[in-house]
Write a protein that holds these residues in place. Structure first.
Motif, PDB file in Angstrom:
ATOM      1  N   VAL A 375     -40.456 -41.715 -62.002  1.00 44.88           N
ATOM      2  CA  VAL A 375     -41.541 -40.838 -62.454  1.00 44.88           C
ATOM      3  C   VAL A 375     -41.659 -40.866 -63.974  1.00 44.88           C
ATOM      4  N   LEU A 376     -40.519 -40.855 -64.664  1.00 44.15           N
ATOM      5  CA  LEU A 376     -40.547 -40.844 -66.130  1.00 44.15           C
ATOM      6  C   LEU A 376     -41.151 -42.121 -66.694  1.00 44.15           C
ATOM      7  N   GLU A 377     -40.941 -43.240 -66.004  1.00 42.41           N
ATOM      8  CA  GLU A 377     -41.513 -44.500 -66.468  1.00 42.41           C
ATOM      9  C   GLU A 377     -43.034 -44.471 -66.454  1.00 42.41           C
ATOM     10  N   ALA A 378     -43.602 -43.658 -65.559  1.00 37.78           N
ATOM     11  CA  ALA A 378     -45.066 -43.569 -65.458  1.00 37.78           C
ATOM     12  C   ALA A 378     -45.621 -42.331 -66.151  1.00 37.78           C
ATOM     13  N   THR A 379     -44.759 -41.604 -66.880  1.00 37.23           N
ATOM     14  CA  THR A 379     -45.178 -40.359 -67.517  1.00 37.23           C
ATOM     15  C   THR A 379     -45.654 -40.606 -68.951  1.00 37.23           C
ATOM     16  N   GLN A 380     -46.755 -40.003 -69.312  1.00 39.25           N
ATOM     17  CA  GLN A 380     -47.282 -40.095 -70.660  1.00 39.25           C
ATOM     18  C   GLN A 380     -46.554 -39.089 -71.564  1.00 39.25           C
ATOM     19  N   PRO A 381     -46.462 -39.396 -72.877  1.00 42.02           N
ATOM     20  CA  PRO A 381     -45.738 -38.485 -73.790  1.00 42.02           C
ATOM     21  C   PRO A 381     -46.224 -37.044 -73.734  1.00 42.02           C
ATOM     22  N   SER A 382     -47.525 -36.861 -73.628  1.00 40.77           N
ATOM     23  CA  SER A 382     -48.058 -35.498 -73.599  1.00 40.77           C
ATOM     24  C   SER A 382     -47.559 -34.728 -72.381  1.00 40.77           C
ATOM     25  N   GLU A 383     -47.467 -35.406 -71.250  1.00 40.09           N
ATOM     26  CA  GLU A 383     -46.979 -34.755 -70.032  1.00 40.09           C
ATOM     27  C   GLU A 383     -45.475 -34.532 -70.098  1.00 40.09           C
ATOM     28  N   PHE A 384     -44.781 -35.497 -70.735  1.00 43.09           N
ATOM     29  CA  PHE A 384     -43.330 -35.377 -70.844  1.00 43.09           C
ATOM     30  C   PHE A 384     -42.944 -34.158 -71.676  1.00 43.09           C
ATOM     31  N   GLN A 385     -43.674 -33.900 -72.742  1.00 46.98           N
ATOM     32  CA  GLN A 385     -43.348 -32.765 -73.612  1.00 46.98           C
ATOM     33  C   GLN A 385     -43.488 -31.432 -72.888  1.00 46.98           C
ATOM     34  N   ARG A 386     -44.355 -31.383 -71.890  1.00 51.05           N
ATOM     35  CA  ARG A 386     -44.577 -30.121 -71.171  1.00 51.05           C
ATOM     36  C   ARG A 386     -43.375 -29.737 -70.324  1.00 51.05           C
ATOM     37  N   CYS A 387     -42.630 -30.727 -69.833  1.00 52.26           N
ATOM     38  CA  CYS A 387     -41.489 -30.437 -68.944  1.00 52.26           C
ATOM     39  C   CYS A 387     -40.162 -30.838 -69.587  1.00 52.26           C
ATOM     40  N   MET A 388     -40.181 -31.174 -70.869  1.00 49.67           N
ATOM     41  CA  MET A 388     -39.003 -31.713 -71.536  1.00 49.67           C
ATOM     42  C   MET A 388     -37.828 -30.739 -71.535  1.00 49.67           C
ATOM     43  N   VAL A 389     -38.100 -29.492 -71.857  1.00 49.69           N
ATOM     44  CA  VAL A 389     -37.010 -28.518 -71.991  1.00 49.69           C
ATOM     45  C   VAL A 389     -36.266 -28.301 -70.675  1.00 49.69           C
ATOM     46  N   PRO A 390     -36.946 -27.918 -69.575  1.00 49.09           N
ATOM     47  CA  PRO A 390     -36.194 -27.721 -68.327  1.00 49.09           C
ATOM     48  C   PRO A 390     -35.572 -29.013 -67.811  1.00 49.09           C
ATOM     49  N   LEU A 391     -36.207 -30.165 -68.071  1.00 50.48           N
ATOM     50  CA  LEU A 391     -35.659 -31.447 -67.616  1.00 50.48           C
ATOM     51  C   LEU A 391     -34.340 -31.743 -68.308  1.00 50.48           C
ATOM     52  N   PHE A 392     -34.276 -31.576 -69.631  1.00 53.06           N
ATOM     53  CA  PHE A 392     -33.050 -31.871 -70.360  1.00 53.06           C
ATOM     54  C   PHE A 392     -31.943 -30.875 -70.034  1.00 53.06           C
ATOM     55  N   HIS A 393     -32.332 -29.659 -69.777  1.00 50.70           N
ATOM     56  CA  HIS A 393     -31.313 -28.699 -69.347  1.00 50.70           C
ATOM     57  C   HIS A 393     -30.645 -29.151 -68.050  1.00 50.70           C
TER      58      HIS A 393
END
Length: 435
Positions: A375-393
């Motif tokens: 999923v991350l390979e197909a994710t755009q930076p703008s979308e990644f930033q929206r879920c970045m915090v809970p994902l890294f946690h």
């Protein structure tokens, strides 16, 4: 005086006399008029009731019938007379003129509605072989037929198919244990003893549905919602050979009967809802997801709200059951189809994975990480930033887990390094603390 008058009136023949008159007439049985069938033959009824109804028509000249005598698994009898007394092979299609082939086709369909008990291989050996050969003749006929199928033929085909396929399963006892990924291949599937006939019925119906001579506008009256629901019920079969045929047939129906497409999607959703939130037991989830993978691939852009809701309400919750290894590959494919069609759904998918993230199941956690990588390979930076915090946690929890070494070995090295570097960078940024 009254007795004298009554004695001159004609007497109604008794049922016994009628039975004696027609009991041994095989020719009369096979030539019984199709017009005597009731108008509900085209509707999808249960296997037992259809078999009973066909028994009445097939042996209408023998006498009264009893529903219980033609129940599936019982010895086939009509009015106490065994099927073997009148179950004989019909002429081949090559032995009759072209004008009589359709009539012979219907007679053979009626003949194949008689259901035999396969739990005892010593019973009705001759009759079973006659039925098997007749089914093979039907397959050849429906493959080579020239000319559109009439409504009468469609009606009789659905009756025969329903009588043979629609039945109640007797599931084998299952152990209440967590299914690991390596257990899926080792478990022995349950094989249906009637597969010798069922396989040919499935092959016949597949070729019937795929035939260019089948008019979908007429056939939709017989391949209706009730029939489709019963077909979907069969996906819970423990025999993988049956599920494979069902997958192909339902896919053909979906492609040919456009009017049924919304209903098929809705009915499949309901199966997923029951599986996820009630039973967590179903044998055909992988096959249903394979069909949906092809369906999702054909969705037009922009995606309809209905399809997005299907992703959120049906597909993402499928990560919850413990038996995820049985269908994870197919589920992951469906998820990726959505993300590739609409990159804005990546945030929805990632948050859905985090919601159902396993806590105590290491093997299942590895599957989540592998899917997350895709999923991350197909994710755009703008979308990644929206879920970045809970994902890294969540990934930080994985890195601090005692199972870290196990899942890191099963995850792509490049992805692991990227995640680790991202976490390091994220950790050094002001205002955020990983716990």
């Amino acid at each position: 005086m009254l007795k004298q008058i009554l004695s001159k009136l004609p007497r109604k023949p008794s049922k016994n006399a009628d039975n004696r008159e027609h009991g041994g007439s095989h020719t009369t049985l096979l030539n019984s008029s199709t017009s005597s069938r009731s108008s509900d033959l085209g509707t999808s009824k249960s296997g037992n009731s259809i078999a009973s109804h066909v028994a009445l028509n097939y042996a209408s000249d023998i006498g009264p019938y009893n529903d219980k005598k033609f129940a599936r698994g019982a010895n086939p009898k009509v009015n106490g007379i065994p099927v073997s007394s009148f179950y004989e092979a019909l002429p081949g299609f090559r032995d009759v003129p072209s004008s009589e082939k359709q009539s012979l086709f219907i007679k053979k369909l009626n003949m194949c509605c008689v259901i035999f008990d396969f739990t005892d291989p010593t019973k009705y050996i001759k009759e079973k072989e006659i039925k098997r050969n007749t089914l093979l003749e039907l397959v050849d006929y429906v493959t080579s037929v020239n000319g559109k199928f009439t409504e009468t033929v469609m009606q009789e085909v659905i009756t025969m198919v329903s009588a043979n396929l629609f039945r109640t399963f007797n599931p084998q006892p299952r152990e209440n244990k967590v299914i690991e990924a390596f257990d899926v291949e080792e478990e022995e599937p349950s094989m249906d003893p009637a597969w010798l006939h069922l396989q040919i019925v499935y092959e016949f119906f597949l070729r019937f549905v795929a035939s260019p001579e089948l008019d979908a506008k007429l056939a939709k009256r017989y391949i209706d919602h009730s029939f489709i629901l019963k077909l979907l019920d069969l996906f819970d079969s423990e025999d993988p050979r049956e599920r494979e045929y069902l997958k192909t047939i339902l896919h053909r129906i979906y492609g040919k009967f456009m009017v049924h497409r919304p209903f098929i999607r809705k009915a499949t959703n309901n199966i997923f809802y029951i599986f996820v939130f009630e039973t967590e037991k179903h044998n055909g989830i992988a096959e249903l997801l394979e069909i949906l993978g092809s369906v999702i691939n054909g969705f037009a852009l922009p995606l309809k709200e209905e399809h997005k809701l299907f992703l959120v309400r049906a597909l993402i919750p499928l990560h919850k059951p413990k038996c995820l290894p049985m269908y994870h590959q197919q589920l992951s494919y469906c998820i990726m189809q959505f993300v590739e069609k609409d990159c804005k759904l990546a945030d929805t998918v990632i948050r859905g994975l985090l919601k159902y993230w396993p806590i105590t199941n290491c093997s299942k956690e590895v599957m989540f990480l592998s899917e997350l990588e895709e999923v991350l390979e197909a994710t755009q930076p703008s979308e990644f930033q929206r879920c970045m915090v809970p994902l890294f946690h969540q990934i930080a929890r994985c890195l601090s887990s005692s199972h870290f070494q196990k899942w890191i070995e099963h995850t792509d090295t490049f992805f692991s390094c990227c995640v680790y570097e991202s976490i390091t960078s994220f950790h050094s940024s002001p205002g955020y603390v990983l716990t």
